[in-house]
Scaffold this active site. Structure first.
Site, PDB file in Angstrom:
ATOM      1  N   ARG A 178     -11.102   1.735  32.106  1.00 60.16           N
ATOM      2  CA  ARG A 178     -11.043   3.276  33.026  1.00 60.16           C
ATOM      3  C   ARG A 178     -11.671   3.389  34.230  1.00 60.16           C
ATOM      4  NH1 ARG A 178     -13.578   8.657  29.561  1.00 60.16           N
ATOM      5  NH2 ARG A 178     -15.478   7.840  30.197  1.00 60.16           N
ATOM      6  N   GLY A 192     -16.283  -3.484  35.723  1.00 65.65           N
ATOM      7  CA  GLY A 192     -16.576  -2.646  35.263  1.00 65.65           C
ATOM      8  C   GLY A 192     -15.527  -2.388  33.615  1.00 65.65           C
ATOM      9  N   CYS A 221     -17.514 -10.330  29.179  1.00 63.18           N
ATOM     10  CA  CYS A 221     -16.051  -9.933  29.311  1.00 63.18           C
ATOM     11  C   CYS A 221     -15.654 -11.116  28.614  1.00 63.18           C
ATOM     12  CB  CYS A 221     -15.519  -9.367  30.905  1.00 63.18           C
ATOM     13  SG  CYS A 221     -16.473 -10.429  31.833  1.00 63.18           S
ATOM     14  N   GLU A 272     -10.826  -3.554  23.574  1.00 58.08           N
ATOM     15  CA  GLU A 272     -12.613  -4.520  23.198  1.00 58.08           C
ATOM     16  C   GLU A 272     -12.605  -2.892  22.944  1.00 58.08           C
ATOM     17  OE1 GLU A 272     -14.702  -5.981  27.030  1.00 58.08           O
ATOM     18  OE2 GLU A 272     -13.499  -3.613  27.174  1.00 58.08           O
ATOM     19  N   GLU A 326     -11.779  -6.199  37.687  1.00 51.81           N
ATOM     20  CA  GLU A 326     -12.020  -6.876  36.111  1.00 51.81           C
ATOM     21  C   GLU A 326     -12.251  -6.129  35.120  1.00 51.81           C
ATOM     22  OE1 GLU A 326     -14.569  -9.054  34.058  1.00 51.81           O
ATOM     23  OE2 GLU A 326     -14.835 -10.680  36.302  1.00 51.81           O
TER      24      GLU A 326
HETATM   25  N1  LIG Z   1     -14.378  -5.773  31.102  1.00 51.22           N
HETATM   26  C1  LIG Z   1     -15.693  -6.194  31.259  1.00 51.22           C
HETATM   27  O1  LIG Z   1     -16.509  -6.522  32.973  1.00 51.22           O
HETATM   28  C2  LIG Z   1     -17.153  -5.019  31.688  1.00 51.22           C
HETATM   29  C3  LIG Z   1     -16.337  -4.604  30.596  1.00 51.22           C
HETATM   30  N2  LIG Z   1     -17.513  -3.128  31.104  1.00 51.22           N
HETATM   31  C4  LIG Z   1     -16.995  -1.683  30.157  1.00 51.22           C
HETATM   32  O2  LIG Z   1     -17.410  -0.443  30.654  1.00 51.22           O
HETATM   33  C5  LIG Z   1     -18.084   0.277  30.256  1.00 51.22           C
HETATM   34  C6  LIG Z   1     -19.114   1.264  31.022  1.00 51.22           C
HETATM   35  O3  LIG Z   1     -19.713   0.008  31.331  1.00 51.22           O
HETATM   36  P1  LIG Z   1     -19.898   0.150  33.242  1.00 51.22           P
HETATM   37  O4  LIG Z   1     -20.776  -0.683  33.094  1.00 51.22           O
HETATM   38  O5  LIG Z   1     -20.774   1.684  33.590  1.00 51.22           O
HETATM   39  O6  LIG Z   1     -18.292   0.885  33.561  1.00 51.22           O
HETATM   40  P2  LIG Z   1     -17.725   1.292  34.891  1.00 51.22           P
HETATM   41  O7  LIG Z   1     -16.863   1.129  34.982  1.00 51.22           O
HETATM   42  O8  LIG Z   1     -18.189   3.256  34.103  1.00 51.22           O
HETATM   43  O9  LIG Z   1     -18.968   1.635  35.521  1.00 51.22           O
HETATM   44  C7  LIG Z   1     -18.743   0.814  36.811  1.00 51.22           C
HETATM   45  C8  LIG Z   1     -19.006   1.272  38.088  1.00 51.22           C
HETATM   46  O10 LIG Z   1     -17.671   1.553  38.885  1.00 51.22           O
HETATM   47  C9  LIG Z   1     -17.991   3.136  38.925  1.00 51.22           C
HETATM   48  N3  LIG Z   1     -17.094   4.372  38.274  1.00 51.22           N
HETATM   49  C10 LIG Z   1     -16.886   4.975  37.015  1.00 51.22           C
HETATM   50  N4  LIG Z   1     -16.197   5.164  37.042  1.00 51.22           N
HETATM   51  C11 LIG Z   1     -15.671   5.927  38.194  1.00 51.22           C
HETATM   52  C12 LIG Z   1     -14.066   6.105  38.663  1.00 51.22           C
HETATM   53  N5  LIG Z   1     -13.538   7.231  37.376  1.00 51.22           N
HETATM   54  N6  LIG Z   1     -13.916   6.416  39.917  1.00 51.22           N
HETATM   55  C13 LIG Z   1     -15.023   6.064  40.958  1.00 51.22           C
HETATM   56  N7  LIG Z   1     -16.064   5.014  40.771  1.00 51.22           N
HETATM   57  C14 LIG Z   1     -16.273   4.984  39.633  1.00 51.22           C
HETATM   58  C15 LIG Z   1     -19.465   3.828  38.558  1.00 51.22           C
HETATM   59  O11 LIG Z   1     -19.864   4.643  38.675  1.00 51.22           O
HETATM   60  C16 LIG Z   1     -19.959   1.884  38.527  1.00 51.22           C
HETATM   61  O12 LIG Z   1     -20.755   2.118  39.257  1.00 51.22           O
HETATM   62  C17 LIG Z   1     -18.607  -0.505  29.047  1.00 51.22           C
HETATM   63  O13 LIG Z   1     -18.921  -0.053  27.958  1.00 51.22           O
HETATM   64  C18 LIG Z   1     -17.573  -1.372  29.108  1.00 51.22           C
HETATM   65  O14 LIG Z   1     -16.336  -1.063  28.316  1.00 51.22           O
HETATM   66  C19 LIG Z   1     -18.417  -2.754  31.434  1.00 51.22           C
HETATM   67  C20 LIG Z   1     -19.064  -3.513  32.174  1.00 51.22           C
HETATM   68  C21 LIG Z   1     -18.586  -5.316  32.261  1.00 51.22           C
HETATM   69  O1  LIG Z   2     -19.119 -15.127  30.474  1.00 45.88           O
HETATM   70  C1  LIG Z   2     -19.656 -14.760  31.928  1.00 45.88           C
HETATM   71  O2  LIG Z   2     -19.868 -16.397  32.427  1.00 45.88           O
HETATM   72  C2  LIG Z   2     -18.861 -13.688  33.324  1.00 45.88           C
HETATM   73  C3  LIG Z   2     -18.542 -12.641  32.261  1.00 45.88           C
HETATM   74  C4  LIG Z   2     -17.879 -11.612  33.717  1.00 45.88           C
HETATM   75  O3  LIG Z   2     -18.062 -11.590  33.561  1.00 45.88           O
HETATM   76  C5  LIG Z   2     -18.717 -10.420  32.765  1.00 45.88           C
HETATM   77  O4  LIG Z   2     -18.409 -10.084  32.256  1.00 45.88           O
HETATM   78  O5  LIG Z   2     -18.431  -8.791  33.269  1.00 45.88           O
END
Ligand SMILES: NC(=O)C1=CN([C@@H]2O[C@H](COP(=O)(O)OP(=O)(O)OC[C@H]3O[C@@H](n4cnc5c(N)ncnc54)[C@H](O)[C@@H]3O)[C@@H](O)[C@H]2O)C=CC1
Ligand SMILES: O=C(O)CCC(=O)C(=O)O
Length: 521
Positions: A244, A241, A302, A392, A265
């Site tokens: 942050r 996710g 990602c 990002e 990740e």
């Molecule tokens: N690099 C990557 O693989 C990814 C990056 N993102 C980034 O994350 C942003 C938000 O997307 P989300 O999927 O909602 O990610 P998120 O990080 O906000 O949430 C992912 C999970 O973690 C939990 N969570 C979030 N903050 C927390 C905290 N402080 N303490 C405990 N649990 C927490 C959420 O409830 C959720 O279950 C996107 O706009 C993007 O920038 C999102 C998905 C993949």
């Molecule tokens: O590109 C993929 O197949 C995986 C990407 C990934 O791990 C993500 O977006 O969280």
């Protein structure tokens, strides 16, 4: 389609408490039935207690039984049929072929781990037989195996609702290692999570395993997830996710009375390096392929190519011209959640308003929660002077950096944070120059790929889906591929242990004939 929105704890359905909330249909913004209620602190506590209780039994299940369990999960997911696909499409806005493909990847991943478990090499068995006659001191009998670390807490990703979620790579590798798993469902796809969680819960019962091997907890906010992360019975965390969210969990894990590892990740812009000969020979072709990768899944990968580096010149102009021609044909696509869409729009606006950045091209305008793809350009000097340009922007936005020469390109790479992937586009006559960049790339990224793009990770034995911080919290591992099991194992050595008390795989008989090294050979 009806399904239970209850938490899954100890083989039972347990209704949550508090204000009900509903999933949102990504494409329309309308609420989807049924209502969910967040898990309570007591329910989180019970899930942890049951996981701890199940741990010693589950980690000693015969390998064949554990492999059968992983296969049963895969089968039960497929048995959900189209109900899973349609619910997942509604919650995420992702199209059918993508969801069906991701389901195949999820099931394939579970089956790969079943095979890894059957083979037994993951146990890392080592035997150093005693040498009682050794001078000046006798050598003790030493035998080593790797055991599961304990209950693992998994946070599913919003952008991969199947392959990185309830039964995704973190869960599959932890269960394969012998760890009970507690999943904190992502609030953006609770229905998908409930369906997949039910498939796992049924597999636990069918395979006669302790009910605490799996739990699924829902919550709209973050308090229960934080509570679970702080619970002394949780031994490791898997997360995909935001930076942050990931760093918040790292902080909780590091400041507990007993700190635990977090495998998060998080954030990556995945530099694409266009080498001169390749650019000259086929700059336009690369430009078209780049647009396809950039806009895949509305850029919500990602591994999305968020940064393009090249030495300025006619080859780069041809690349940009082709990308500028292709991008306006790409329709805006629905993003996963209002929050992700908002973050994307803010990231794009920040680039738009940066005087050192020019907009090169954009895709078609969208409505509602749709993300409009966009391509920006800047100079090497500007990029190096402003660290915000290296952050990002999650979605279909990318920044091309025109470098004055190879030295500047190398300096830009040196200045980057850790990344999941780097893609090199090159021809044979680029090899000498590329060789000079490889040591930098090896230090910066988890996967270096040639003449392609990082989106669409192959699930295999030699895959690394990881990288130095902030791509992940621990660059020594991977969250995709069979090596991901290593995150949830730790070695135990048995010194002069009587044969009768040794784990079976370490006895002289080694009845399952599991692979092991003797005296290092
Ligand atoms: N690099 C990557 O693989 C990814 C990056 N993102 C980034 O994350 C942003 C938000 O997307 P989300 O999927 O909602 O990610 P998120 O990080 O906000 O949430 C992912 C999970 O973690 C939990 N969570 C979030 N903050 C927390 C905290 N402080 N303490 C405990 N649990 C927490 C959420 O409830 C959720 O279950 C996107 O706009 C993007 O920038 C999102 C998905 C993949
Ligand atoms: O590109 C993929 O197949 C995986 C990407 C990934 O791990 C993500 O977006 O969280």
């Amino acid at each position: 389609m009806t399904f239970s929105s209850d938490n899954l704890i100890g083989g039972e359905r347990v209704p949550g408490a508090g204000a009900p909330w509903r999933a949102v249909e990504a494409a329309t913004g309308s609420a989807l039935e049924p209502a969910f209620a967040s898990a309570t602190a007591e329910q989180a506590e019970r899930a942890c207690a049951l996981a701890a209780e199940a741990f010693d039994t589950y980690r000693e299940t015969p390998l064949q039984a554990r492999a059968d369990f992983l296969d049963a999960i895969a089968r039960n997911i497929l048995d959900l049929g189209d109900d899973l696909v349609t619910r997942c499409m509604a919650e995420t806005g992702l199209p059918r072929p993508r969801i069906e493909g991701e389901r195949g990847r999820t099931v394939g991943q579970l089956r790969m781990f079943a095979e890894v478990v059957r083979r037994g090499a993951f146990l890392g068995l080592r035997v150093d037989p005693a040498q009682p006659e050794r001078k000046p001191l006798p050598r003790p009998d030493l035998r080593l195996r790797r055991i599961a670390v304990g209950p693992v807490l998994v946070f599913g990703a919003s952008n991969f609702p199947l392959a990185f979620s309830v039964a995704g790579g973190d869960t599959a590798s932890a269960l394969a290692a012998g760890c009970p798993v507690i999943v904190k469902a992502h609030p953006a796809h609770p229905g998908t999570s409930a369906l997949v969680g039910g498939a796992i819960q049924r597999a636990v019962a069918e395979c006669g395993l302790p009910a605490g091997v799996f739990a699924l907890l829902f919550e709209e906010g973050i308090a229960i997830g934080q509570r679970l992360a702080a619970d002394p019975r949780v031994a490791a965390i898997g997360f995909t996710g935001s930076r942050r969210g990931g760093t918040a969990l790292m902080q909780i894990a590091a400041t507990r009375a007993t700190p635990i590892p977090v495998y998060a990740e998080m954030s990556s812009i995945n530099p694409v390096v266009l080498m001169p000969a390749a650019l000259q020979a086929r700059g336009a072709e690369i430009g078209k392929a780049f647009v396809a990768s950039l806009t895949l899944g509305s850029g919500q990968f990602c591994t999305n190519p968020g940064l393009v580096l090249a030495v300025d010149g006619p080859g780069l102009d041809a690349f940009l011209a082709a990308a500028s021609e292709a991008l306006p044909n790409v329709a805006a696509a629905t993003m996963l959640t209002p929050g992700i869409h908002k973050a994307y729009c803010e990231g794009v606006a920040a680039l738009e308003s940066n005087p050192a950045v020019e907009r090169v091209a954009q895709g078609q305008e969208g409505t509602g929660q749709q993300g409009q793809p966009v391509l920006f350009a800047t100079t090497g000097a500007a990029f190096r002077a402003d660290h915000r340009l290296g952050e990002e922007v999650f979605g279909a936005a990318s920044l091309v950096v025109r470098c004055a020469d190879t030295n500047e390109l190398r300096a830009v790479l040196e200045g980057l944070e850790g990344q999941l992937t780097a893609a090199l586009h090159m021809d044979p006559s680029d090899h000498v120059e590329t060789r000079g960049l490889l040591p930098v790339l090896e230090r910066k990224v988890g996967r270096i790929l040639v003449n392609g793009f990082g989106t669409g990770v192959e699930v295999g034995h030699a895959m690394v889906h990881g990288g130095p911080f902030p791509a992940t919290s621990d660059g020594r591992t991977t969250s995709v591929g069979s090596l991901a099991i290593d995150r949830f194992l730790r070695p135990v050595s048995y010194q002069d242990m009587p044969e009768a008390l040794l784990p079976e795989a370490l006895t002289d008989a080694n009845p399952a004939q599991l692979p092991r090294s003797v005296d290092g050979a």
